[in-house]
Design a protein around this motif. Structure first.
Motif, PDB file in Angstrom:
ATOM      1  N   ARG A  17       0.830  -1.202   0.000  1.00 54.97           N
ATOM      2  CA  ARG A  17       0.000   0.000   0.000  1.00 54.97           C
ATOM      3  C   ARG A  17       0.862   1.248   0.000  1.00 54.97           C
ATOM      4  NH1 ARG A  17      -1.274   3.102   3.611  1.00 54.97           N
ATOM      5  NH2 ARG A  17      -0.816   1.697   5.302  1.00 54.97           N
ATOM      6  N   LEU A  43      -2.874   9.394   3.868  1.00 50.96           N
ATOM      7  CA  LEU A  43      -3.025   7.936   3.964  1.00 50.96           C
ATOM      8  C   LEU A  43      -1.754   7.286   4.483  1.00 50.96           C
ATOM      9  CD1 LEU A  43      -5.042   7.034   0.743  1.00 50.96           C
ATOM     10  CD2 LEU A  43      -5.737   6.642   3.114  1.00 50.96           C
ATOM     11  N   SER A  46      -1.545   8.329   8.237  1.00 48.30           N
ATOM     12  CA  SER A  46      -2.586   7.796   9.124  1.00 48.30           C
ATOM     13  C   SER A  46      -2.513   6.284   9.303  1.00 48.30           C
ATOM     14  CB  SER A  46      -3.975   8.195   8.623  1.00 48.30           C
ATOM     15  OG  SER A  46      -4.258   7.574   7.392  1.00 48.30           O
ATOM     16  N   ASN A  47      -1.846   5.596   8.414  1.00 47.36           N
ATOM     17  CA  ASN A  47      -1.771   4.131   8.508  1.00 47.36           C
ATOM     18  C   ASN A  47      -0.406   3.612   8.919  1.00 47.36           C
ATOM     19  OD1 ASN A  47      -4.474   3.287   7.640  1.00 47.36           O
ATOM     20  ND2 ASN A  47      -3.922   4.352   5.757  1.00 47.36           N
ATOM     21  N   TYR A  48       0.463   4.515   9.354  1.00 46.09           N
ATOM     22  CA  TYR A  48       1.826   4.071   9.637  1.00 46.09           C
ATOM     23  C   TYR A  48       1.891   3.042  10.762  1.00 46.09           C
ATOM     24  CZ  TYR A  48       2.459   6.832  13.884  1.00 46.09           C
ATOM     25  OH  TYR A  48       2.337   7.329  15.143  1.00 46.09           O
ATOM     26  N   GLU A  49       1.004   3.126  11.740  1.00 45.53           N
ATOM     27  CA  GLU A  49       1.059   2.169  12.854  1.00 45.53           C
ATOM     28  C   GLU A  49       0.792   0.740  12.377  1.00 45.53           C
ATOM     29  OE1 GLU A  49      -1.513   3.584  15.956  1.00 45.53           O
ATOM     30  OE2 GLU A  49      -0.136   5.193  16.495  1.00 45.53           O
ATOM     31  N   SER A  50      -0.201   0.574  11.523  1.00 44.90           N
ATOM     32  CA  SER A  50      -0.465  -0.779  11.015  1.00 44.90           C
ATOM     33  C   SER A  50       0.650  -1.231  10.077  1.00 44.90           C
ATOM     34  CB  SER A  50      -1.822  -0.843  10.305  1.00 44.90           C
ATOM     35  OG  SER A  50      -1.845  -0.005   9.176  1.00 44.90           O
ATOM     36  N   ASP A  51       1.247  -0.284   9.365  1.00 42.83           N
ATOM     37  CA  ASP A  51       2.369  -0.642   8.493  1.00 42.83           C
ATOM     38  C   ASP A  51       3.587  -1.051   9.308  1.00 42.83           C
ATOM     39  OD1 ASP A  51       0.913  -0.143   6.152  1.00 42.83           O
ATOM     40  OD2 ASP A  51       1.397   1.983   6.239  1.00 42.83           O
ATOM     41  N   GLU A  54       3.054  -4.558  10.370  1.00 42.21           N
ATOM     42  CA  GLU A  54       3.345  -5.476   9.266  1.00 42.21           C
ATOM     43  C   GLU A  54       4.847  -5.633   9.076  1.00 42.21           C
ATOM     44  OE1 GLU A  54       1.414  -7.465   7.280  1.00 42.21           O
ATOM     45  OE2 GLU A  54      -0.129  -6.913   8.734  1.00 42.21           O
TER      46      GLU A  54
END
Length: 64
Positions: A17, A43, A46-51, A54
């Protein structure tokens, strides 16, 4: 970090992503680029924690 490095490094560890968003960010010839650039950067932010989660999974998997 430069976007080219971000795109290459994220792709090499499976963060598709972020890799796709970095590709869009560095392609100013895309239609409506100026209208979308802020959204794409948000994007990523805001999504760095889930990245990161991973990425940690990937690192653990590499150690096995």
């Amino acid at each position: 970090m430069k976007l080219i490095k971000l795109k290459v490094q994220t792709g090499s560890v499976g963060l598709k992503r972020i890799q796709e968003l970095a590709q869009k960010v560095q392609s100013p010839d895309l239609p409506a680029w100026w209208d979308n650039i802020d959204d794409w950067v948000e994007l990523i932010k805001s999504n760095y924690e889930s990245d990161i989660a991973e990425l940690k999974k990937w690192v653990v998997k590499q150690g096995n």
